[in-house]
Scaffold this motif. Structure first.
Motif, PDB file in Angstrom:
ATOM      1  N   MET A   1     -17.006  31.398 -20.389  1.00  0.00           N
ATOM      2  CA  MET A   1     -16.072  30.990 -19.360  1.00  0.00           C
ATOM      3  C   MET A   1     -16.302  31.827 -18.101  1.00  0.00           C
ATOM      4  O   MET A   1     -16.511  33.028 -18.181  1.00  0.00           O
ATOM      5  CB  MET A   1     -14.636  31.203 -19.843  1.00  0.00           C
ATOM      6  CG  MET A   1     -14.282  30.443 -21.104  1.00  0.00           C
ATOM      7  SD  MET A   1     -12.644  30.884 -21.691  1.00  0.00           S
ATOM      8  CE  MET A   1     -12.680  30.169 -23.315  1.00  0.00           C
ATOM      9  N   SER A   2     -16.268  31.208 -16.946  1.00  0.00           N
ATOM     10  CA  SER A   2     -16.449  31.936 -15.713  1.00  0.00           C
ATOM     11  C   SER A   2     -15.657  31.235 -14.633  1.00  0.00           C
ATOM     12  O   SER A   2     -15.128  30.151 -14.821  1.00  0.00           O
ATOM     13  CB  SER A   2     -17.935  32.003 -15.345  1.00  0.00           C
ATOM     14  OG  SER A   2     -18.450  30.701 -15.169  1.00  0.00           O
ATOM     15  N   GLY A   3     -15.583  31.867 -13.457  1.00  0.00           N
ATOM     16  CA  GLY A   3     -14.864  31.261 -12.360  1.00  0.00           C
ATOM     17  C   GLY A   3     -13.516  31.900 -12.147  1.00  0.00           C
ATOM     18  O   GLY A   3     -13.108  32.803 -12.861  1.00  0.00           O
ATOM     19  N   HIS A   4     -12.825  31.418 -11.130  1.00  0.00           N
ATOM     20  CA  HIS A   4     -11.546  31.992 -10.742  1.00  0.00           C
ATOM     21  C   HIS A   4     -10.425  31.530 -11.673  1.00  0.00           C
ATOM     22  O   HIS A   4     -10.598  30.626 -12.483  1.00  0.00           O
ATOM     23  CB  HIS A   4     -11.231  31.582  -9.303  1.00  0.00           C
ATOM     24  CG  HIS A   4     -11.369  30.112  -9.073  1.00  0.00           C
ATOM     25  ND1 HIS A   4     -12.563  29.503  -8.764  1.00  0.00           N
ATOM     26  CD2 HIS A   4     -10.462  29.106  -9.144  1.00  0.00           C
ATOM     27  CE1 HIS A   4     -12.386  28.201  -8.626  1.00  0.00           C
ATOM     28  NE2 HIS A   4     -11.123  27.923  -8.868  1.00  0.00           N
ATOM     29  N   VAL A   5      -9.269  32.153 -11.500  1.00  0.00           N
ATOM     30  CA  VAL A   5      -8.066  31.760 -12.220  1.00  0.00           C
ATOM     31  C   VAL A   5      -7.234  30.889 -11.288  1.00  0.00           C
ATOM     32  O   VAL A   5      -7.056  31.220 -10.107  1.00  0.00           O
ATOM     33  CB  VAL A   5      -7.262  32.993 -12.660  1.00  0.00           C
ATOM     34  CG1 VAL A   5      -5.923  32.576 -13.285  1.00  0.00           C
ATOM     35  CG2 VAL A   5      -8.066  33.834 -13.645  1.00  0.00           C
ATOM     36  N   VAL A   6      -6.734  29.766 -11.783  1.00  0.00           N
ATOM     37  CA  VAL A   6      -5.923  28.848 -10.983  1.00  0.00           C
ATOM     38  C   VAL A   6      -4.482  28.886 -11.471  1.00  0.00           C
ATOM     39  O   VAL A   6      -4.225  28.804 -12.677  1.00  0.00           O
ATOM     40  CB  VAL A   6      -6.459  27.400 -11.072  1.00  0.00           C
ATOM     41  CG1 VAL A   6      -5.525  26.441 -10.326  1.00  0.00           C
ATOM     42  CG2 VAL A   6      -7.864  27.314 -10.487  1.00  0.00           C
ATOM     43  N   ALA A   7      -3.553  29.003 -10.528  1.00  0.00           N
ATOM     44  CA  ALA A   7      -2.126  28.944 -10.858  1.00  0.00           C
ATOM     45  C   ALA A   7      -1.485  27.833 -10.045  1.00  0.00           C
ATOM     46  O   ALA A   7      -1.717  27.718  -8.840  1.00  0.00           O
ATOM     47  CB  ALA A   7      -1.446  30.277 -10.550  1.00  0.00           C
ATOM     48  N   ALA A   8      -0.687  26.995 -10.704  1.00  0.00           N
ATOM     49  CA  ALA A   8       0.052  25.930 -10.025  1.00  0.00           C
ATOM     50  C   ALA A   8       1.451  26.437  -9.719  1.00  0.00           C
ATOM     51  O   ALA A   8       2.088  27.075 -10.555  1.00  0.00           O
ATOM     52  CB  ALA A   8       0.109  24.682 -10.894  1.00  0.00           C
ATOM     53  N   VAL A   9       1.950  26.129  -8.523  1.00  0.00           N
ATOM     54  CA  VAL A   9       3.242  26.669  -8.105  1.00  0.00           C
ATOM     55  C   VAL A   9       4.029  25.618  -7.334  1.00  0.00           C
ATOM     56  O   VAL A   9       3.462  24.783  -6.630  1.00  0.00           O
ATOM     57  CB  VAL A   9       3.039  27.943  -7.239  1.00  0.00           C
ATOM     58  CG1 VAL A   9       2.347  27.602  -5.929  1.00  0.00           C
ATOM     59  CG2 VAL A   9       4.351  28.662  -6.976  1.00  0.00           C
ATOM     60  N   GLU A  31     -11.800  38.540 -11.482  1.00  0.00           N
ATOM     61  CA  GLU A  31     -11.984  37.293 -10.740  1.00  0.00           C
ATOM     62  C   GLU A  31     -10.913  37.151  -9.669  1.00  0.00           C
ATOM     63  O   GLU A  31      -9.916  37.884  -9.652  1.00  0.00           O
ATOM     64  CB  GLU A  31     -11.906  36.091 -11.691  1.00  0.00           C
ATOM     65  CG  GLU A  31     -12.892  36.107 -12.839  1.00  0.00           C
ATOM     66  CD  GLU A  31     -14.306  35.769 -12.413  1.00  0.00           C
ATOM     67  OE1 GLU A  31     -14.507  35.462 -11.220  1.00  0.00           O
ATOM     68  OE2 GLU A  31     -15.210  35.824 -13.265  1.00  0.00           O
ATOM     69  N   GLY A  32     -11.104  36.181  -8.780  1.00  0.00           N
ATOM     70  CA  GLY A  32     -10.113  35.886  -7.777  1.00  0.00           C
ATOM     71  C   GLY A  32      -9.057  34.921  -8.307  1.00  0.00           C
ATOM     72  O   GLY A  32      -9.232  34.285  -9.360  1.00  0.00           O
ATOM     73  N   LEU A  33      -7.958  34.800  -7.572  1.00  0.00           N
ATOM     74  CA  LEU A  33      -6.856  33.906  -7.939  1.00  0.00           C
ATOM     75  C   LEU A  33      -6.737  32.804  -6.897  1.00  0.00           C
ATOM     76  O   LEU A  33      -6.713  33.074  -5.688  1.00  0.00           O
ATOM     77  CB  LEU A  33      -5.548  34.691  -8.024  1.00  0.00           C
ATOM     78  CG  LEU A  33      -4.266  33.877  -8.230  1.00  0.00           C
ATOM     79  CD1 LEU A  33      -4.298  33.132  -9.565  1.00  0.00           C
ATOM     80  CD2 LEU A  33      -3.034  34.773  -8.150  1.00  0.00           C
ATOM     81  N   ARG A  34      -6.655  31.570  -7.359  1.00  0.00           N
ATOM     82  CA  ARG A  34      -6.437  30.419  -6.477  1.00  0.00           C
ATOM     83  C   ARG A  34      -5.095  29.800  -6.826  1.00  0.00           C
ATOM     84  O   ARG A  34      -4.866  29.390  -7.966  1.00  0.00           O
ATOM     85  CB  ARG A  34      -7.555  29.385  -6.636  1.00  0.00           C
ATOM     86  CG  ARG A  34      -7.469  28.230  -5.631  1.00  0.00           C
ATOM     87  CD  ARG A  34      -8.738  27.390  -5.680  1.00  0.00           C
ATOM     88  NE  ARG A  34      -8.784  26.446  -4.578  1.00  0.00           N
ATOM     89  CZ  ARG A  34      -8.671  25.123  -4.702  1.00  0.00           C
ATOM     90  NH1 ARG A  34      -8.516  24.583  -5.903  1.00  0.00           N
ATOM     91  NH2 ARG A  34      -8.732  24.332  -3.652  1.00  0.00           N
ATOM     92  N   ILE A  35      -4.199  29.746  -5.855  1.00  0.00           N
ATOM     93  CA  ILE A  35      -2.859  29.197  -6.070  1.00  0.00           C
ATOM     94  C   ILE A  35      -2.782  27.834  -5.402  1.00  0.00           C
ATOM     95  O   ILE A  35      -3.112  27.691  -4.217  1.00  0.00           O
ATOM     96  CB  ILE A  35      -1.778  30.129  -5.487  1.00  0.00           C
ATOM     97  CG1 ILE A  35      -1.933  31.540  -6.044  1.00  0.00           C
ATOM     98  CG2 ILE A  35      -0.391  29.586  -5.795  1.00  0.00           C
ATOM     99  CD1 ILE A  35      -1.003  32.556  -5.383  1.00  0.00           C
ATOM    100  N   VAL A  36      -2.362  26.817  -6.159  1.00  0.00           N
ATOM    101  CA  VAL A  36      -2.330  25.455  -5.617  1.00  0.00           C
ATOM    102  C   VAL A  36      -0.923  24.875  -5.685  1.00  0.00           C
ATOM    103  O   VAL A  36      -0.138  25.192  -6.575  1.00  0.00           O
ATOM    104  CB  VAL A  36      -3.310  24.524  -6.370  1.00  0.00           C
ATOM    105  CG1 VAL A  36      -4.737  25.043  -6.243  1.00  0.00           C
ATOM    106  CG2 VAL A  36      -2.927  24.385  -7.840  1.00  0.00           C
ATOM    107  N   ASN A  37      -0.629  24.033  -4.716  1.00  0.00           N
ATOM    108  CA  ASN A  37       0.615  23.274  -4.660  1.00  0.00           C
ATOM    109  C   ASN A  37       0.240  21.825  -4.431  1.00  0.00           C
ATOM    110  O   ASN A  37      -0.610  21.527  -3.576  1.00  0.00           O
ATOM    111  CB  ASN A  37       1.501  23.802  -3.527  1.00  0.00           C
ATOM    112  CG  ASN A  37       2.792  23.015  -3.374  1.00  0.00           C
ATOM    113  OD1 ASN A  37       2.891  22.123  -2.550  1.00  0.00           O
ATOM    114  ND2 ASN A  37       3.782  23.367  -4.161  1.00  0.00           N
ATOM    115  N   VAL A  38       0.828  20.913  -5.192  1.00  0.00           N
ATOM    116  CA  VAL A  38       0.433  19.503  -5.134  1.00  0.00           C
ATOM    117  C   VAL A  38       1.545  18.656  -4.528  1.00  0.00           C
ATOM    118  O   VAL A  38       2.716  18.774  -4.913  1.00  0.00           O
ATOM    119  CB  VAL A  38       0.096  18.967  -6.545  1.00  0.00           C
ATOM    120  CG1 VAL A  38      -0.435  17.539  -6.445  1.00  0.00           C
ATOM    121  CG2 VAL A  38      -0.919  19.865  -7.231  1.00  0.00           C
TER     122      VAL A  38
END
Length: 295
Positions: A1-9, A31-38
């Protein structure tokens, strides 16, 4: 497993807990953190039914939620690399898309509801078991680490991915691992219920098979203390009870049918409803066992 961590908020308390959990996870992984809002696309598809400036206001609200989440993540882990993004589309589909190149997807157990309810119970249940990477549903964020995680396994090839993730996670956390194999012969094979001797033989065979499945992983991760448990109990009950004393519970998305089905989709759903700690649902995939393991 590789890549950033994604959090939905979405700004709800459970989603903010998910962001804090994701920040910790990203730090452990380096790793970096990517926070997404949909934002659901129906808002933009019906211009005649929305007042002037409504769409712009919605985008501003989304950015405000993301800014608050990014601030919480940086306060949790100073120096963490954090990026944010507003996505437009069906919530489940966009989160599944965001998970394709991620190490982990983290969501809260419930959201605000309405068209801004990005982490509804239905959404968290909808992404768990369908992502390309492990999906973690944060129902309760642990305030005091227990330094132990638990994993459910059922001797099937489908549970190897969950074991791999659990051992790697325990190593990253420098935590102990509780490996639980739970099954009920009486439920799946009632013809044997009256034959105590046969049941004991089957249980002993199951115990040995569980030990054999764990053996190569224990050899690969000798630094991880492992506590093995094989119990005659419904998997949801056994795993949910164990969740009250660990920092993370790991299950597979699917398991094998029959009396050894410790990680069926229905079990995973049951655990998500009843667990007392965050739950990681790991997708089944072809996986080479560590050297020395059975084929």
């Amino acid at each position: 497993m590789s890549g950033h961590v994604v959090a939905a908020v979405d700004g709800s308390p459970p989603s903010m807990d998910a962001v804090r959990f994701a920040a910790d996870d990203a730090a452990r992984r380096g790793e970096g953190l990517r926070i997404v809002n949909v934002i659901d696309p129906w808002v933009f598809d019906q211009p005649l039914t929305t007042p002037p400036g409504f769409q712009e206001s919605l985008c501003e609200s989304s950015q405000a939620v993301l800014d608050e989440a990014a601030k919480a993540a940086r306060e949790r882990v100073p120096g963490l690399s954090v990026e944010t993004a507003t996505l437009t589309g069906t919530v489940r589909e966009r989160l599944l898309g965001a998970a394709k190149d991620a190490a982990v997807l983290v969501v809260g157990s419930r959201g605000l509801g309405g068209f801004l309810g990005l982490i509804l119970g239905s959404v968290s249940m909808g992404v768990a078991g369908r992502t390309a990477c492990p999906a973690i549903v944060v129902r309760h964020l642990m305030t005091a680490p227990r330094q132990e995680i638990a994993v459910g396994h059922d001797m099937s090839p489908e549970s190897e991915a969950a074991l791999e993730y659990a051992f790697e996670e325990a190593a990253r956390r420098q935590a102990a691992l509780r490996a639980i194999c739970a099954w009920q012969v009486e439920t799946h094979m009632p013809v044997f219920a009256a034959y105590t001797t046969d049941l004991e033989k089957m249980f002993e065979l199951g115990r040995r098979a569980a030990q054999e499945q764990l053996a190569p992983w224990r050899e690969k991760f000798p630094q991880v203390p492992v506590h093995e448990a094989v119990v005659r109990e419904h998997p949801v009950e056994a795993l949910s009870r164990a969740s009250s004393a660990v920092d993370l519970l790991v299950v597979g998305s699917h398991g094998r049918g029959g009396f050894r089905s410790a990680m069926l989709g229905s079990v995973g759903h049951g655990v998500l409803h009843h667990a007392h700690c965050p739950v990681a649902v790991v997708p089944s995939r072809p996986l080479d066992r560590p050297e020395g393991g059975r084929a």
